[in-house]
Every structure is written in structure tokens, then in C-alpha cells.
Design a protein around this motif. Sequence first.
Motif, PDB file in Angstrom:
ATOM      1  N   THR A  90      -2.295  -8.201   1.049  1.00  0.00           N
ATOM      2  CA  THR A  90      -2.688  -6.986   0.336  1.00  0.00           C
ATOM      3  C   THR A  90      -1.506  -6.458  -0.468  1.00  0.00           C
ATOM      4  O   THR A  90      -0.363  -6.829  -0.232  1.00  0.00           O
ATOM      5  CB  THR A  90      -3.147  -5.908   1.327  1.00  0.00           C
ATOM      6  N   CYS A  91      -1.822  -5.613  -1.426  1.00  0.00           N
ATOM      7  CA  CYS A  91      -0.767  -4.985  -2.217  1.00  0.00           C
ATOM      8  C   CYS A  91      -1.221  -3.593  -2.625  1.00  0.00           C
ATOM      9  O   CYS A  91      -2.412  -3.263  -2.559  1.00  0.00           O
ATOM     10  CB  CYS A  91      -0.433  -5.830  -3.446  1.00  0.00           C
ATOM     11  N   GLY A  92      -0.273  -2.790  -3.030  1.00  0.00           N
ATOM     12  CA  GLY A  92      -0.558  -1.454  -3.544  1.00  0.00           C
ATOM     13  C   GLY A  92      -0.514  -1.494  -5.067  1.00  0.00           C
ATOM     14  O   GLY A  92       0.486  -1.929  -5.645  1.00  0.00           O
ATOM     15  N   PHE A 159       7.973   0.017   3.171  1.00  0.00           N
ATOM     16  CA  PHE A 159       6.599   0.505   3.025  1.00  0.00           C
ATOM     17  C   PHE A 159       6.625   2.032   2.892  1.00  0.00           C
ATOM     18  O   PHE A 159       5.911   2.612   2.094  1.00  0.00           O
ATOM     19  CB  PHE A 159       5.774   0.077   4.236  1.00  0.00           C
ATOM     20  N   TYR A 169       8.431   4.110  -7.063  1.00  0.00           N
ATOM     21  CA  TYR A 169       7.919   2.983  -7.849  1.00  0.00           C
ATOM     22  C   TYR A 169       7.935   3.226  -9.347  1.00  0.00           C
ATOM     23  O   TYR A 169       7.569   2.338 -10.117  1.00  0.00           O
ATOM     24  CB  TYR A 169       6.498   2.641  -7.397  1.00  0.00           C
ATOM     25  N   VAL A 180       2.741  -3.623  -5.590  1.00  0.00           N
ATOM     26  CA  VAL A 180       3.843  -3.796  -4.621  1.00  0.00           C
ATOM     27  C   VAL A 180       3.316  -4.402  -3.326  1.00  0.00           C
ATOM     28  O   VAL A 180       2.254  -4.023  -2.839  1.00  0.00           O
ATOM     29  CB  VAL A 180       4.582  -2.450  -4.365  1.00  0.00           C
ATOM     30  N   GLU A 181       4.072  -5.366  -2.806  1.00  0.00           N
ATOM     31  CA  GLU A 181       3.825  -5.929  -1.475  1.00  0.00           C
ATOM     32  C   GLU A 181       5.187  -6.210  -0.855  1.00  0.00           C
ATOM     33  O   GLU A 181       6.170  -5.619  -1.313  1.00  0.00           O
ATOM     34  CB  GLU A 181       2.909  -7.166  -1.543  1.00  0.00           C
ATOM     35  N   MET A 182       5.270  -7.065   0.164  1.00  0.00           N
ATOM     36  CA  MET A 182       6.537  -7.132   0.895  1.00  0.00           C
ATOM     37  C   MET A 182       7.040  -8.552   1.225  1.00  0.00           C
ATOM     38  O   MET A 182       7.872  -8.702   2.130  1.00  0.00           O
ATOM     39  CB  MET A 182       6.409  -6.308   2.186  1.00  0.00           C
ATOM     40  N   SER A 205      -5.238  -3.218  -1.858  1.00  0.00           N
ATOM     41  CA  SER A 205      -5.831  -2.520  -0.711  1.00  0.00           C
ATOM     42  C   SER A 205      -5.659  -1.012  -0.818  1.00  0.00           C
ATOM     43  O   SER A 205      -6.334  -0.253  -0.137  1.00  0.00           O
ATOM     44  CB  SER A 205      -5.182  -2.993   0.585  1.00  0.00           C
ATOM     45  N   ASP A 206      -4.694  -0.603  -1.652  1.00  0.00           N
ATOM     46  CA  ASP A 206      -4.506   0.829  -1.861  1.00  0.00           C
ATOM     47  C   ASP A 206      -3.903   1.026  -3.235  1.00  0.00           C
ATOM     48  O   ASP A 206      -3.338   0.104  -3.815  1.00  0.00           O
ATOM     49  CB  ASP A 206      -3.641   1.463  -0.760  1.00  0.00           C
ATOM     50  N   LEU A 208      -1.386   3.353  -5.600  1.00  0.00           N
ATOM     51  CA  LEU A 208      -0.302   4.313  -5.435  1.00  0.00           C
ATOM     52  C   LEU A 208      -0.300   5.381  -6.531  1.00  0.00           C
ATOM     53  O   LEU A 208       0.498   6.308  -6.471  1.00  0.00           O
ATOM     54  CB  LEU A 208       1.031   3.575  -5.344  1.00  0.00           C
ATOM     55  N   ARG A 219      -9.412  -4.132   5.175  1.00  0.00           N
ATOM     56  CA  ARG A 219      -8.065  -4.656   5.005  1.00  0.00           C
ATOM     57  C   ARG A 219      -7.871  -5.900   5.863  1.00  0.00           C
ATOM     58  O   ARG A 219      -7.302  -6.894   5.435  1.00  0.00           O
ATOM     59  CB  ARG A 219      -7.101  -3.559   5.461  1.00  0.00           C
TER      60      ARG A 219
HETATM   61  N1  HPA Z   1       3.597  -1.029  -0.113  1.00  0.00           N
HETATM   62  C1  HPA Z   1       4.014  -2.224   0.286  1.00  0.00           C
HETATM   63  N2  HPA Z   1       3.185  -3.203   0.615  1.00  0.00           N
HETATM   64  C2  HPA Z   1       1.869  -2.962   0.535  1.00  0.00           C
HETATM   65  C3  HPA Z   1       1.367  -1.740   0.122  1.00  0.00           C
HETATM   66  C4  HPA Z   1       2.281  -0.727  -0.228  1.00  0.00           C
HETATM   67  O1  HPA Z   1       1.917   0.394  -0.607  1.00  0.00           O
HETATM   68  N3  HPA Z   1       0.016  -1.814   0.177  1.00  0.00           N
HETATM   69  C5  HPA Z   1      -0.292  -3.044   0.598  1.00  0.00           C
HETATM   70  N4  HPA Z   1       0.826  -3.754   0.824  1.00  0.00           N
END
Ligand code: HPA
Length: 234
Positions: A90-92, A159, A169, A180-182, A205-206, A208, A219
Motif C-alpha cells: 500500500t501507499c499514501g 510513517f 511531504y 509514499v511507502e516504505m 490505501s490512504d 495524504l 487494506r
Molecule cells: N506513509 C508511509 N507508507 C504508507 C502510507 C503512508 O502514509 N500509507 C501506506 N503506506
Amino acid sequence: MSIHIEATQGEIADFVLLPGDPLRAKHIAETLLTETVCYNNVRGMLGFTGFYNGKRVSVQGTGMGLPSHMIYATELINDYNVKTLIRIGTCGGLQENVKLRDVVLAISASTDSFSVARYFPGMTFAPTASFRLAQLAAANASIMNIPIKAGNILSSDLFYHFPEEGDAYDLWRRHGILAVEMEAAGLYLLASRLGVEALSILTVSDHLLSGEHVSAEERQYNFTNMTKLALSLA
Ligand code: HPA
């Protein structure tokens, strides 16, 4: 065996999907693969091998963040001869035109992580996906009717941010970063250094900017488009 994976030689396919969440690995194995065997339970970081459309594939949880992801990717490549690594996760979303549930192909992964910077003191390395995999993913997405956004993303070590950082950001957003992800930048660094192919396919998934997000259940389980697109690369 490697330090964090208890599989024997040959138990892991040369094509591996890498979700952060080990329970997502289990769910993918149970719902999309056949003849599935669980080869790892060390630290509960589940890994499975099975078949998808006749192709032998594995799916391995990695945990969150570059350090954890890089431990599993390194062992898969160095100790189990894995040649193709596809991160799914997932990522924001960071841009107006990147919407909740969109599928994002990370062509490149910018990063604030020392896990990459430490190797290039005073310089900048550009962690980049395999062009072959990115091209194939874009082509398959079009056949599968999955709209994609492709471009530069941010792999962040954090996060959560402290309020005094302001909008953490904004700088990245102004430079066209989609989301953004990690993990992706760490995976791309290792793939470049160790001579294998990698790609990250993400689902938003979200968001920002708007603050919207999908439910925890969605999720964990419902990112089928991204997973089928990833499996189509096998
Ligand atoms: N930040 C980092 N990684 C993520 C995010 C986030 O807001 N949402 C999903 N993965």
C-alpha cells in the motif's frame, strides 16, 4: 536455511511476490495459488510457494520499512537464488490525480532513508525498477483493464511525523512524487547491486491530501488487482 528464512534449497521459486504483511502473503497463497507449501514461519514472517497459471511462484512477507524488507530481499537473492522480486503493498497518495485504490507502478523510488544514502556519501543514487518488468506490467495492466499511474514514489523511513515538521511531504509533492511507502528504494538498490530484477506495484490505501483511507480489512485483503497484475509477470 538462511538467518531469517528456514526454507531448504529449491523450496523457493525464482519469482517472488513481497507483501509487507505476512498475513497478506498467506491470503494470496490460499486464494490465488495452488499446490501451496508454507516454507517459512521464522518470526511469523510467512512464506509460501505454489503455482499460478502453471507458473511456480513464491510469496514472502517482509515486514515494514527498508531495513526489514532488505533483510528478506537479500536472503532471497543471495541464499535462495531468487531472480525476480515484485513488491506489492500500500501507499499514501500525494497528488490530486492519484486517487484512493489506484494502482501505482513505482518506476523509481526516491528516499529519505540512510539505508540507501550510506552507500553514496555526498552523492545521489537513483533506485530504479527493472524496465522489462515495468514495461510488461504496463502492457498487462492495459490487457487486464487495470488503470495505472506510473512514476517516481517516495520510500520513507517514517510513517509518523512530529507536528514541528509541518507538511513532511510538501517538498516531495512539489517534485512530482506520486505516493509514499516504505520499502521500494531498498529493493531497487539491492536488485541493482546484486544483478536481479525488481518492481514495486502499489495500491493507494490512504490519501495524504484528502485524509481519506480504506478500511483495515480492505487494506489487508482486498487489493486483488495489484496482486493479479504482479502475478501476471511470472
Ligand atoms: N506513509 C508511509 N507508507 C504508507 C502510507 C503512508 O502514509 N500509507 C501506506 N503506506
